[in-house]
Design an enzyme around this catalytic site. Structure first.
Site, mmCIF file in Angstrom:
data_model
loop_
_atom_site.group_PDB
_atom_site.id
_atom_site.type_symbol
_atom_site.label_atom_id
_atom_site.label_comp_id
_atom_site.label_asym_id
_atom_site.label_seq_id
_atom_site.Cartn_x
_atom_site.Cartn_y
_atom_site.Cartn_z
ATOM 1 N N GLY A 58 -18.292 17.874 -44.632
ATOM 2 C CA GLY A 58 -19.289 16.548 -44.527
ATOM 3 C C GLY A 58 -19.935 16.613 -43.187
ATOM 4 O O GLY A 58 -21.137 16.116 -43.473
ATOM 5 N N CYS A 108 -11.722 12.766 -35.243
ATOM 6 C CA CYS A 108 -12.274 13.502 -34.260
ATOM 7 C C CYS A 108 -12.371 12.942 -32.777
ATOM 8 O O CYS A 108 -12.814 13.707 -31.740
ATOM 9 C CB CYS A 108 -13.997 13.591 -34.346
ATOM 10 S SG CYS A 108 -14.314 14.303 -36.139
#
Length: 382
Positions: free
Chosen positions: A69, A326
């Site tokens: 993505g 993340c």
């Protein structure tokens, strides 16, 4: 160990895994090769492209396979921005501080390194970009706008079709990062009205390391990975055949089974939200209370070290997150949380719980029975 971090990644569906297996050893050919091995691999890729296009309600040649993505976001933003500037000199980019870093950091790089102008769109109290915010920001020199479909950290769903309509009326490109949304929301691009949409396979029980970008026919992009002519010359490199096959099957299953998956996770999510807010002092739900992903519950706790809370949860047998995968482990508050106006003593205590097909009422009961004591313990250790 009870897994409650499906927004970070999902286990691969056994049906998807079975579809992928032949392309590792039996049908291992390079899809760019002319011989039969290559032809068989190419046929598998094109069948996968058709399958993805059927879910998105678009043409097969509008689907570009990528590695994830994040790469799809990068290709969409950088590729479209550079193409628009080359064609007509437009150099304004509109996006929000609540975007995934694959979008926000790409937009910042375009401003710092490529000479574009970046404007951050206003948010409402739940972290949504409302149509009036986009309408106010659009100018004749705007190249594109990018607003995510559903937020990975707080679960809020944005009004994408309304935003895309404003963009179209002003002749600017509109991209949406649907990486988190595709597992539970309709990604029909004709209904959404978007020009570009990013997807990532491991968010809906497909493999990691594969994604896709929808590019509406006629939308020009500058490729960011050059070499051979794969993926309509927009993404060079030998295609990852088994992963592309798996991606397409996983997306197709997500679309077919969306209703039953929502019916499974939504009551569990609501139980978590209700009990956490009722039983833990100084706890707030982040994101919209109703217009949010059906599997997603997220909170901030005042005077709590979110990373310490995650460690204690892990020791107690629960895998959760403090937000984006993340960001986990970073001692600073998430930009998404701070953009909603939370002070540091609240923002550092974020927690995200996301459910999936293997979640059970027993898992939820065990979690909500354990969490209040751990929050109290973290506060005592502060």
């Amino acid at each position: 160990m009870i897994y409650l971090d499906y927004a970070a990644t999902t286990p691969i569906d056994s049906r998807v895994f079975d579809m992928m297996l032949p392309y590792f050893r039996e049908s291992f050919g390079n899809p760019s090769s002319i011989h039969r091995y290559g032809q068989k691999a190419e046929t598998a890729i094109e069948a996968a492209r058709e399958k993805v296009a059927a879910v998105l309600h678009c043409r097969a040649d509008e689907i570009i396979f990528t590695s994830c993505g994040s790469e799809s976001d990068n290709l969409a933003l950088r590729g479209a921005a550079l193409a628009r500037r080359n064609a007509s000199g437009e150099k304004w980019i509109l996006t929000a501080r609540t975007e995934h870093h694959a979008v926000s950091k790409t937009a910042i790089q375009l401003e710092k390194e490529y000479g574009f102008q970046l404007e951050w769109l206003d948010l409402d109290e739940f972290g949504a970009v409302m149509p009036v915010s986009l309408s106010k920001a659009v100018c004749k020199n705007t190249a594109l706008a990018s607003v995510m479909y559903a937020n990975n950290e707080i679960g809020t769903i944005n009004p994408i079709s309304e935003l895309a309509e404003i963009a179209k009326a002003n002749n600017i490109l509109f991209h949406t990062d649907a990486v988190q949304a595709a597992a539970y929301l309709d990604v029909n691009v004709e209904k959404l009205g978007v020009d570009l949409i990013s997807l990532g396979g491991h968010k809906f029980y497909g493999p990691k390391g594969v994604g896709a970008l929808y590019v509406r026919r006629g939308t020009k992009l500058i490729p960011h990975l050059t070499g051979g002519g794969q993926e309509f010359s927009l993404r060079a490199g030998t295609q990852n055949v088994p992963y592309i096959v798996g991606f397409a099957e996983a997306l197709s299953l997500a679309s077919e089974e969306r209703g039953q998956r929502i019916a499974h996770v939504k009551p569990l999510r609501d139980q978590i939200i209700g009990r956490v807010l009722e039983e833990i002092p100084d706890a707030l739900l982040t994101g919209h209370p109703e217009n949010r992903l059906p599997n997603h519950a997220s909170f901030v706790f005042k005077d709590v070290d979110g990373n310490l809370l995650l460690q204690l949860l892990d020791s107690a047998g629960f895998a959760c997150s403090s937000g984006s995968a993340c960001k986990t482990g970073n001692p600073e508050p998430s930009e998404v949380i701070t953009s909603l106006g939370y002070s540091r003593d609240w923002a550092l205590g974020s927690l995200r719980i996301t459910l999936g097909v293997d979640s059970t009422p027993e898992h939820v009961d065990m979690f909500v029975n354990t969490l209040p004591g751990l929050v109290e313990k973290v506060r005592e250790l502060k």
